[in-house]
Every structure is written in structure tokens, then in C-alpha cells.
Design a protein around this motif. Sequence first.
Motif, PDB file in Angstrom:
ATOM      1  N   PRO A   1      45.944  32.707  26.025  1.00  0.00           N
ATOM      2  CA  PRO A   1      46.062  33.861  26.939  1.00  0.00           C
ATOM      3  C   PRO A   1      47.506  34.290  27.171  1.00  0.00           C
ATOM      4  CG  PRO A   1      44.445  32.323  27.785  1.00  0.00           C
ATOM      5  CD  PRO A   1      45.109  31.645  26.621  1.00  0.00           C
ATOM      6  N   ASN A   2      48.426  33.318  27.287  1.00  0.00           N
ATOM      7  CA  ASN A   2      49.844  33.654  27.488  1.00  0.00           C
ATOM      8  C   ASN A   2      50.429  34.366  26.277  1.00  0.00           C
ATOM      9  OD1 ASN A   2      49.751  32.529  29.995  1.00  0.00           O
ATOM     10  ND2 ASN A   2      50.869  30.661  29.481  1.00  0.00           N
ATOM     11  N   PHE A   3      50.042  33.893  25.074  1.00  0.00           N
ATOM     12  CA  PHE A   3      50.543  34.528  23.854  1.00  0.00           C
ATOM     13  C   PHE A   3      50.045  35.975  23.760  1.00  0.00           C
ATOM     14  CE2 PHE A   3      49.806  35.779  19.449  1.00  0.00           C
ATOM     15  CZ  PHE A   3      51.082  35.669  18.933  1.00  0.00           C
ATOM     16  N   ILE A   4      48.751  36.172  24.033  1.00  0.00           N
ATOM     17  CA  ILE A   4      48.180  37.521  23.960  1.00  0.00           C
ATOM     18  C   ILE A   4      48.860  38.448  24.970  1.00  0.00           C
ATOM     19  CG2 ILE A   4      46.093  38.895  24.339  1.00  0.00           C
ATOM     20  CD1 ILE A   4      44.461  36.530  23.313  1.00  0.00           C
ATOM     21  N   GLU A   5      49.056  37.942  26.181  1.00  0.00           N
ATOM     22  CA  GLU A   5      49.671  38.755  27.228  1.00  0.00           C
ATOM     23  C   GLU A   5      51.081  39.172  26.853  1.00  0.00           C
ATOM     24  OE1 GLU A   5      50.655  38.489  32.041  1.00  0.00           O
ATOM     25  OE2 GLU A   5      49.664  36.820  31.000  1.00  0.00           O
ATOM     26  N   SER A   6      51.867  38.231  26.325  1.00  0.00           N
ATOM     27  CA  SER A   6      53.242  38.571  25.938  1.00  0.00           C
ATOM     28  C   SER A   6      53.268  39.504  24.733  1.00  0.00           C
ATOM     29  CB  SER A   6      54.035  37.293  25.641  1.00  0.00           C
ATOM     30  OG  SER A   6      53.458  36.589  24.554  1.00  0.00           O
TER      31      SER A   6
ATOM     32  N   PRO B   1      43.392  43.487  22.426  1.00  0.00           N
ATOM     33  CA  PRO B   1      43.276  44.918  22.086  1.00  0.00           C
ATOM     34  C   PRO B   1      44.003  45.319  20.807  1.00  0.00           C
ATOM     35  CG  PRO B   1      43.727  44.634  24.424  1.00  0.00           C
ATOM     36  CD  PRO B   1      43.882  43.276  23.800  1.00  0.00           C
ATOM     37  N   PHE B   2      45.118  44.664  20.499  1.00  0.00           N
ATOM     38  CA  PHE B   2      45.891  45.024  19.306  1.00  0.00           C
ATOM     39  C   PHE B   2      45.049  44.900  18.031  1.00  0.00           C
ATOM     40  CE2 PHE B   2      48.457  43.442  15.716  1.00  0.00           C
ATOM     41  CZ  PHE B   2      49.248  44.561  15.487  1.00  0.00           C
TER      42      PHE B   2
ATOM     43  N   ASP C   1      40.273  43.335   9.498  1.00  0.00           N
ATOM     44  CA  ASP C   1      40.249  41.978   8.942  1.00  0.00           C
ATOM     45  C   ASP C   1      40.657  40.950   9.988  1.00  0.00           C
ATOM     46  OD1 ASP C   1      39.458  43.047   6.575  1.00  0.00           O
ATOM     47  OD2 ASP C   1      41.444  43.004   5.649  1.00  0.00           O
ATOM     48  N   LEU C   2      41.710  41.268  10.730  1.00  0.00           N
ATOM     49  CA  LEU C   2      42.181  40.337  11.755  1.00  0.00           C
ATOM     50  C   LEU C   2      41.163  40.207  12.888  1.00  0.00           C
ATOM     51  CD1 LEU C   2      45.992  41.218  12.053  1.00  0.00           C
ATOM     52  CD2 LEU C   2      44.938  39.259  10.915  1.00  0.00           C
ATOM     53  N   GLN C   3      40.537  41.315  13.232  1.00  0.00           N
ATOM     54  CA  GLN C   3      39.524  41.287  14.294  1.00  0.00           C
ATOM     55  C   GLN C   3      38.347  40.403  13.899  1.00  0.00           C
ATOM     56  OE1 GLN C   3      39.659  42.755  17.336  1.00  0.00           O
ATOM     57  NE2 GLN C   3      37.688  41.863  17.855  1.00  0.00           N
TER      58      GLN C   3
ATOM     59  N   ASN D   1      57.030  47.214  17.714  1.00  0.00           N
ATOM     60  CA  ASN D   1      57.352  45.781  17.698  1.00  0.00           C
ATOM     61  C   ASN D   1      56.126  44.921  17.405  1.00  0.00           C
ATOM     62  OD1 ASN D   1      60.099  45.953  18.106  1.00  0.00           O
ATOM     63  ND2 ASN D   1      59.937  45.889  20.347  1.00  0.00           N
ATOM     64  N   LYS D   2      54.982  45.392  17.849  1.00  0.00           N
ATOM     65  CA  LYS D   2      53.758  44.653  17.546  1.00  0.00           C
ATOM     66  C   LYS D   2      53.541  44.573  16.039  1.00  0.00           C
ATOM     67  CE  LYS D   2      51.264  45.814  21.791  1.00  0.00           C
ATOM     68  NZ  LYS D   2      50.185  46.636  22.380  1.00  0.00           N
ATOM     69  N   GLU D   3      53.726  45.688  15.364  1.00  0.00           N
ATOM     70  CA  GLU D   3      53.557  45.704  13.906  1.00  0.00           C
ATOM     71  C   GLU D   3      54.633  44.868  13.228  1.00  0.00           C
ATOM     72  OE1 GLU D   3      51.158  46.833  12.143  1.00  0.00           O
ATOM     73  OE2 GLU D   3      50.052  47.829  13.742  1.00  0.00           O
ATOM     74  N   ASN D   4      55.858  44.948  13.740  1.00  0.00           N
ATOM     75  CA  ASN D   4      56.962  44.199  13.143  1.00  0.00           C
ATOM     76  C   ASN D   4      56.796  42.696  13.310  1.00  0.00           C
ATOM     77  OD1 ASN D   4      58.190  46.576  12.349  1.00  0.00           O
ATOM     78  ND2 ASN D   4      59.442  46.733  14.217  1.00  0.00           N
ATOM     79  N   ARG D   5      56.141  42.297  14.378  1.00  0.00           N
ATOM     80  CA  ARG D   5      55.997  40.863  14.668  1.00  0.00           C
ATOM     81  C   ARG D   5      54.578  40.362  14.369  1.00  0.00           C
ATOM     82  NH1 ARG D   5      58.962  39.730  20.387  1.00  0.00           N
ATOM     83  NH2 ARG D   5      58.458  37.593  19.725  1.00  0.00           N
TER      84      ARG D   5
END
Length: 283
Positions: A214-219, A168-169, A175-177, A227-231
Motif C-alpha cells: 500500500p505504501n509503494f502504491i500510494e507513493s 489506478p496506474f 498486461d500489467l493489470q 514520472n510514472k512512465e519513466n519509473r
Amino acid sequence: MENLYSALENLERTFMPHTSEYQRYIDFHTMREMKQVIKEKRPVYFDLAIKELVEMNMRYILDGFWNGVFFTAVIPTSNTFKGTIEVYGKPPQRLLGRFEMDEKEKPFSATFLKEEFTRRKGLGDTLRDFSKVLYTYLDSYVERRGKYGEETTSEDHGEAILEGWEFPFLENHTDLQKEWTSLKKRTVKQFKRLEELEIEEQYALETMVNKDVPNFIESFQRLSEDNKENRKEELLETMYDLRKFIETLERKEEESYAQNFARSKGIIASKYNKEDESFFSQK
């Protein structure tokens, strides 16, 4: 008009004697038409007949005729392979020139030119520049064909394989999508040939598909919006690692496929040679 063309041909032979030699391979009128295309005075798709389009694992191979001249093009689906155009004369068994585009998409350069076309710089340049225009059109043709062809079916099938890969992010990052959608499609394609892979590659691909991603996306999704933008840099690194892994599998797949794919002088549609012998003999 016919008298005018005849007069122009006589002038060409008189003042540029080498051109009488290339007329054995491409006639005077066709060369003039090529120059019109290069100068954007007419579109390349006029007189263009696409005879065969073969989709391989990492590239398309396309054969066709333009104004009676046979050509074959190799169009990569990624940056792993260079794009090429081969131009054949009349009859099409005679290779006139091979032109390649490098990885940085610079203008085509000739890796082969028949001697008659190297004696006058302008003749080789005309073939090269025309090939670049033709390649650009064919590349867009293949891209359009893919969009209106099998996109829906492959995506639906891919969702069943890539459970937990919805991100979803990325919906707010165009571009990333786009990169993520392409990566998913390529991953599905490799997963379908799981049994062909080496044992280590099978394990790595299954673990990546069913667990790691899937684990990476979930975390990542559990993070706050800030934090999503920062990371986001971590996300980019992860996507890069996934892409490199898939590219490795694709490269091995292509190498394996190429070993079993016999191709005489780059022509797939050799059957068209016999069909068009009578056509060429009339020219």
C-alpha cells in the motif's frame, strides 16, 4: 464397414507384426481415431468423458476417458510445475505412457513408454502427439471453468484482505493489470493460510500486505504522469519481487500438500476401474 475394419486389421498384423502386441492395450480402431485427432480431422472432445477434476494448491489433477482409454492429467496453475499426461490401456491399471511438457512449453516428451510401444517409433509418437492435443484441450477446459466459476466470489473476498492494493496506474496497461490481478489472487490465497506459515514468513507476508505494498502504491500514485512512465521499471521490479515471494510460499505449500496426498500410479479415480471392468471386458 465392419469388413473393411477387419481387413485393415489383418493388413496391419501382416505387415507390422509388432502392432498385434499393442492391441492388447489399445485396440486398432482407437489408434486410428488418435491419428485422426492428431491430423485435425476430428476434434479431441468427441468421446471425451471427464470423470473427476481435483483442484490442489498449485495444480489441477484431472481423470477421464477418451474413446474407452483412461488418462490422467496434471495441469499446473503456474510455471512452477510441469504439465503431464498419463495414458492407461484396457484395463486402466496398465500405464502405457507418461508424457511431460517442459517449462518452455516445448512438445511433450515421453518419460515412460511401455516396451511394446517403443519397438515401433510411430506408435510412441502417436501416443505422444495425441497426448499433446488432449493436454492442450484440457488446459483450456480448466481455464474456461475457472473463468466462469468462482472468479467473482474470490475477488470480492480478496478486496477485504488487500486493502490499499488498488492500482489506478495499471488500468491503462492491460498486461500489467492482468499480472497484478493474478498476483493479488495468489496473495489472498496465501494470506488465508497465514497460521500454517513459519513465524518469519507470517511477519513478512503481513508486512507486505498491510504496509509495504500500500505504501509503494500510494507513493507511486503521487508521481506525475510522465514520472510514472519513466519509473515503470521500478514497478516491474517490485512486482517481480512480490511474485517470487508468493511463489516461494506456494512451492512450500505444494510440497507440504504432496506429502499427504497418496496417489497410486497417478490415478485419483481408482473407483472408476471397478465400474468400467465390465465395459472393458466387452471390448
